[in-house]
Motif scaffolding. Structure first.
Motif, PDB file in Angstrom:
ATOM      1  N   PRO A 144      12.975  50.857  34.578  1.00 59.63           N
ATOM      2  CA  PRO A 144      13.089  52.189  33.976  1.00 59.63           C
ATOM      3  C   PRO A 144      13.700  52.163  32.578  1.00 59.63           C
ATOM      4  CG  PRO A 144      13.812  52.245  36.259  1.00 59.63           C
ATOM      5  CD  PRO A 144      13.655  50.794  35.892  1.00 59.63           C
ATOM      6  N   VAL A 145      14.641  51.254  32.345  1.00 56.07           N
ATOM      7  CA  VAL A 145      15.251  51.144  31.013  1.00 56.07           C
ATOM      8  C   VAL A 145      14.268  50.535  30.025  1.00 56.07           C
ATOM      9  CG1 VAL A 145      17.132  50.091  29.692  1.00 56.07           C
ATOM     10  CG2 VAL A 145      17.559  51.005  31.993  1.00 56.07           C
ATOM     11  N   VAL A 146      13.547  49.500  30.450  1.00 56.39           N
ATOM     12  CA  VAL A 146      12.515  48.899  29.604  1.00 56.39           C
ATOM     13  C   VAL A 146      11.470  49.947  29.236  1.00 56.39           C
ATOM     14  CG1 VAL A 146      10.628  47.217  29.554  1.00 56.39           C
ATOM     15  CG2 VAL A 146      12.863  46.563  30.468  1.00 56.39           C
ATOM     16  N   TYR A 147      11.072  50.746  30.214  1.00 53.25           N
ATOM     17  CA  TYR A 147      10.080  51.792  29.945  1.00 53.25           C
ATOM     18  C   TYR A 147      10.635  52.788  28.924  1.00 53.25           C
ATOM     19  CZ  TYR A 147       6.055  54.736  30.949  1.00 53.25           C
ATOM     20  OH  TYR A 147       4.883  55.456  30.830  1.00 53.25           O
ATOM     21  N   ALA A 148      11.871  53.214  29.105  1.00 48.94           N
ATOM     22  CA  ALA A 148      12.483  54.162  28.169  1.00 48.94           C
ATOM     23  C   ALA A 148      12.560  53.573  26.764  1.00 48.94           C
ATOM     24  CB  ALA A 148      13.876  54.561  28.658  1.00 48.94           C
ATOM     25  N   ASP A 181       1.096  57.339  27.548  1.00 50.03           N
ATOM     26  CA  ASP A 181       0.694  56.742  28.821  1.00 50.03           C
ATOM     27  C   ASP A 181       0.736  55.233  28.654  1.00 50.03           C
ATOM     28  OD1 ASP A 181      -0.212  56.429  31.431  1.00 50.03           O
ATOM     29  OD2 ASP A 181      -1.805  57.919  31.235  1.00 50.03           O
ATOM     30  N   GLU A 182       0.629  54.509  29.779  1.00 50.47           N
ATOM     31  CA  GLU A 182       0.831  53.064  29.736  1.00 50.47           C
ATOM     32  C   GLU A 182      -0.364  52.307  30.279  1.00 50.47           C
ATOM     33  OE1 GLU A 182       1.692  54.151  33.843  1.00 50.47           O
ATOM     34  OE2 GLU A 182       2.507  54.975  31.961  1.00 50.47           O
ATOM     35  N   TYR A 183      -0.439  51.046  29.859  1.00 49.14           N
ATOM     36  CA  TYR A 183      -1.341  50.063  30.460  1.00 49.14           C
ATOM     37  C   TYR A 183      -0.456  48.937  30.986  1.00 49.14           C
ATOM     38  CZ  TYR A 183      -4.729  46.233  30.777  1.00 49.14           C
ATOM     39  OH  TYR A 183      -5.495  45.185  31.201  1.00 49.14           O
ATOM     40  N   GLY A 184      -0.655  48.544  32.228  1.00 48.10           N
ATOM     41  CA  GLY A 184       0.255  47.600  32.846  1.00 48.10           C
ATOM     42  C   GLY A 184       1.511  48.320  33.309  1.00 48.10           C
ATOM     43  N   ALA A 185       2.520  47.554  33.651  1.00 49.73           N
ATOM     44  CA  ALA A 185       3.776  48.129  34.141  1.00 49.73           C
ATOM     45  C   ALA A 185       4.948  47.504  33.399  1.00 49.73           C
ATOM     46  CB  ALA A 185       3.914  47.888  35.648  1.00 49.73           C
ATOM     47  N   ALA A 186       6.016  48.273  33.260  1.00 58.00           N
ATOM     48  CA  ALA A 186       7.205  47.784  32.565  1.00 58.00           C
ATOM     49  C   ALA A 186       7.693  46.491  33.199  1.00 58.00           C
ATOM     50  CB  ALA A 186       8.310  48.841  32.618  1.00 58.00           C
ATOM     51  N   GLN A 225       1.059  50.310  21.294  1.00 57.61           N
ATOM     52  CA  GLN A 225       2.243  49.476  21.073  1.00 57.61           C
ATOM     53  C   GLN A 225       2.361  48.459  22.195  1.00 57.61           C
ATOM     54  OE1 GLN A 225       4.231  48.952  18.722  1.00 57.61           O
ATOM     55  NE2 GLN A 225       6.336  48.635  19.347  1.00 57.61           N
ATOM     56  N   LYS A 226       2.232  47.184  21.862  1.00 54.33           N
ATOM     57  CA  LYS A 226       2.416  46.114  22.838  1.00 54.33           C
ATOM     58  C   LYS A 226       3.902  45.935  23.109  1.00 54.33           C
ATOM     59  CE  LYS A 226       1.048  42.239  25.049  1.00 54.33           C
ATOM     60  NZ  LYS A 226       0.021  42.165  26.102  1.00 54.33           N
ATOM     61  N   ILE A 227       4.277  45.936  24.390  1.00 53.60           N
ATOM     62  CA  ILE A 227       5.668  45.746  24.783  1.00 53.60           C
ATOM     63  C   ILE A 227       5.862  44.356  25.375  1.00 53.60           C
ATOM     64  CG2 ILE A 227       7.598  46.666  26.099  1.00 53.60           C
ATOM     65  CD1 ILE A 227       6.441  48.576  23.937  1.00 53.60           C
ATOM     66  N   GLY A 228       5.009  43.992  26.324  1.00 52.50           N
ATOM     67  CA  GLY A 228       5.068  42.663  26.909  1.00 52.50           C
ATOM     68  C   GLY A 228       6.306  42.446  27.757  1.00 52.50           C
ATOM     69  N   LEU A 229       6.596  41.176  28.016  1.00 54.59           N
ATOM     70  CA  LEU A 229       7.741  40.811  28.853  1.00 54.59           C
ATOM     71  C   LEU A 229       9.046  41.159  28.148  1.00 54.59           C
ATOM     72  CD1 LEU A 229       6.567  37.323  30.144  1.00 54.59           C
ATOM     73  CD2 LEU A 229       6.865  39.395  31.522  1.00 54.59           C
ATOM     74  N   ARG A 230       9.974  41.715  28.917  1.00 55.35           N
ATOM     75  CA  ARG A 230      11.277  42.069  28.362  1.00 55.35           C
ATOM     76  C   ARG A 230      12.279  42.114  29.501  1.00 55.35           C
ATOM     77  NH1 ARG A 230      11.745  47.105  24.272  1.00 55.35           N
ATOM     78  NH2 ARG A 230      10.206  45.778  23.252  1.00 55.35           N
ATOM     79  N   ALA A 275       5.011  62.516  28.778  1.00 54.16           N
ATOM     80  CA  ALA A 275       4.654  61.216  29.344  1.00 54.16           C
ATOM     81  C   ALA A 275       4.033  61.390  30.724  1.00 54.16           C
ATOM     82  CB  ALA A 275       5.885  60.312  29.444  1.00 54.16           C
ATOM     83  N   ASP A 276       3.103  60.481  31.040  1.00 55.97           N
ATOM     84  CA  ASP A 276       2.504  60.477  32.372  1.00 55.97           C
ATOM     85  C   ASP A 276       3.565  60.111  33.404  1.00 55.97           C
ATOM     86  OD1 ASP A 276       0.629  60.434  34.453  1.00 55.97           O
ATOM     87  OD2 ASP A 276       0.224  58.313  34.153  1.00 55.97           O
ATOM     88  N   LEU A 277       3.713  60.942  34.409  1.00 55.85           N
ATOM     89  CA  LEU A 277       4.742  60.743  35.427  1.00 55.85           C
ATOM     90  C   LEU A 277       4.489  59.470  36.229  1.00 55.85           C
ATOM     91  CD1 LEU A 277       7.191  61.873  37.025  1.00 55.85           C
ATOM     92  CD2 LEU A 277       5.527  63.095  38.450  1.00 55.85           C
ATOM     93  N   ASN A 278       5.520  58.624  36.333  1.00 55.99           N
ATOM     94  CA  ASN A 278       5.437  57.434  37.181  1.00 55.99           C
ATOM     95  C   ASN A 278       6.834  57.115  37.724  1.00 55.99           C
ATOM     96  OD1 ASN A 278       6.864  55.690  35.279  1.00 55.99           O
ATOM     97  ND2 ASN A 278       4.975  55.674  34.075  1.00 55.99           N
ATOM     98  N   HIS A 279       6.925  56.081  38.551  1.00 53.14           N
ATOM     99  CA  HIS A 279       8.198  55.796  39.210  1.00 53.14           C
ATOM    100  C   HIS A 279       9.245  55.237  38.253  1.00 53.14           C
ATOM    101  CE1 HIS A 279       6.012  52.003  39.309  1.00 53.14           C
ATOM    102  NE2 HIS A 279       7.130  51.361  39.554  1.00 53.14           N
ATOM    103  N   HIS A 280       8.828  54.794  37.060  1.00 52.89           N
ATOM    104  CA  HIS A 280       9.804  54.323  36.074  1.00 52.89           C
ATOM    105  C   HIS A 280      10.421  55.481  35.305  1.00 52.89           C
ATOM    106  CE1 HIS A 280       8.710  50.350  37.067  1.00 52.89           C
ATOM    107  NE2 HIS A 280       7.655  50.228  36.278  1.00 52.89           N
ATOM    108  N   ASN A 281       9.578  56.420  34.854  1.00 54.43           N
ATOM    109  CA  ASN A 281      10.129  57.507  34.038  1.00 54.43           C
ATOM    110  C   ASN A 281      10.606  58.696  34.885  1.00 54.43           C
ATOM    111  OD1 ASN A 281       7.741  59.012  34.550  1.00 54.43           O
ATOM    112  ND2 ASN A 281       6.762  58.196  32.699  1.00 54.43           N
ATOM    113  N   ASP A 282      10.572  58.530  36.202  1.00 56.91           N
ATOM    114  CA  ASP A 282      11.151  59.522  37.109  1.00 56.91           C
ATOM    115  C   ASP A 282      12.476  59.005  37.684  1.00 56.91           C
ATOM    116  OD1 ASP A 282      11.151  61.958  38.485  1.00 56.91           O
ATOM    117  OD2 ASP A 282      10.282  61.053  40.276  1.00 56.91           O
ATOM    118  N   HIS A 283      13.117  58.117  36.933  1.00 51.20           N
ATOM    119  CA  HIS A 283      14.324  57.437  37.418  1.00 51.20           C
ATOM    120  C   HIS A 283      15.525  57.859  36.559  1.00 51.20           C
ATOM    121  CE1 HIS A 283      17.083  54.130  38.349  1.00 51.20           C
ATOM    122  NE2 HIS A 283      16.332  53.865  39.403  1.00 51.20           N
TER     123      HIS A 283
END
Length: 204
Positions: free
Chosen positions: A95-99, A14-19, A85-90, A130-138
């Motif tokens: 959807p690709v960043v999330y993947a 699951d995530e904190y923040g958004a991709a 895992q910190k991802i931060g700005l990318r 993974a928790d379903l969201n609009h990024h990983n449902d793409h």
């Protein structure tokens, strides 16, 4: 494949923040499939009897810290791996960043799981939930995941990546709390070492 190499591993994400946001991070809970029900019951048993779905952002930080402390006491530390895992700005489409973030986090989690739980170098038969969201449902998310399953190191051990509503899984809700814990590092409440020592959350 021998029985010893065929132990199914579940990785809840699951995530904190958004991709694409500066505060984007993922939480992962890795456990053997045969242990998942037991871990789920231990986490659920720490919640109020009438508790619905847990969303970390809606709860008091001190409550969450107490919950993680109690869970760390109850949970089998040698059968479970928690990763933040910190991802931060990318750059890139969300959807690709999330993947890519999922792939990186799972690979790190599997490396720790191999060492801490399995005690060997090989790993396979992995399922990511993974928790379903609009990024990983793409479709772009799915294409990046499939590419990584075919070519990307430890992630080639992942048989399936499925997305479900976190309301259906307490372990996804635990992953949400693990993801949210990055906030305590960012605001100076805890350092990475304290997060690991107090809650068992590893921060690569």
């Amino acid at each position: 494949m021998s029985a010893a190499l065929n132990k199914k591993v579940l990785c809840f994400i699951d995530e904190y923040g958004a991709a694409g946001d500066a505060d984007f991070s993922l939480g992962a809970v890795l456990v053997l499939a045969r242990e998942a029900g037991r871990v789920d019951r231990r986490f659920t048993g720490l919640l109020e009897p009438n508790a619905n779905e847990i969303h970390a952002v809606n709860l008091d930080d001190r409550y969450l810290q107490g919950l993680l402390t109690r869970f760390g006491t109850e949970a089998p530390a040698d059968r479970l791996v928690l990763i933040n895992q910190k991802i931060g700005l990318r750059a890139g489409a969300a959807p690709v960043v999330y993947a890519q973030a999922v792939v990186e986090t799972v690979k790190i989690g599997l490396k720790r799981f191999q060492r801490v739980v399995l005690g060997r170098e090989t790993i396979g038969n992995v399922e990511v939930i993974a928790d379903l969201n609009h990024h990983n449902d793409h479709p772009d998310f799915r294409r990046e995941i499939e590419r990584s399953q075919a070519h990307d190191g430890r992630f080639k051990g992942v048989n399936r990546v499925v997305t479900v509503d976190s309301a259906a899984s307490r372990l996804l809700q635990l992953a949400d709390v693990v993801a949210y814990s990055r906030k305590w590092i960012d605001d100076g409440s805890f350092g990475a070492k304290a997060l690991r020592d107090q809650f068992g959350i590893q921060t690569p």
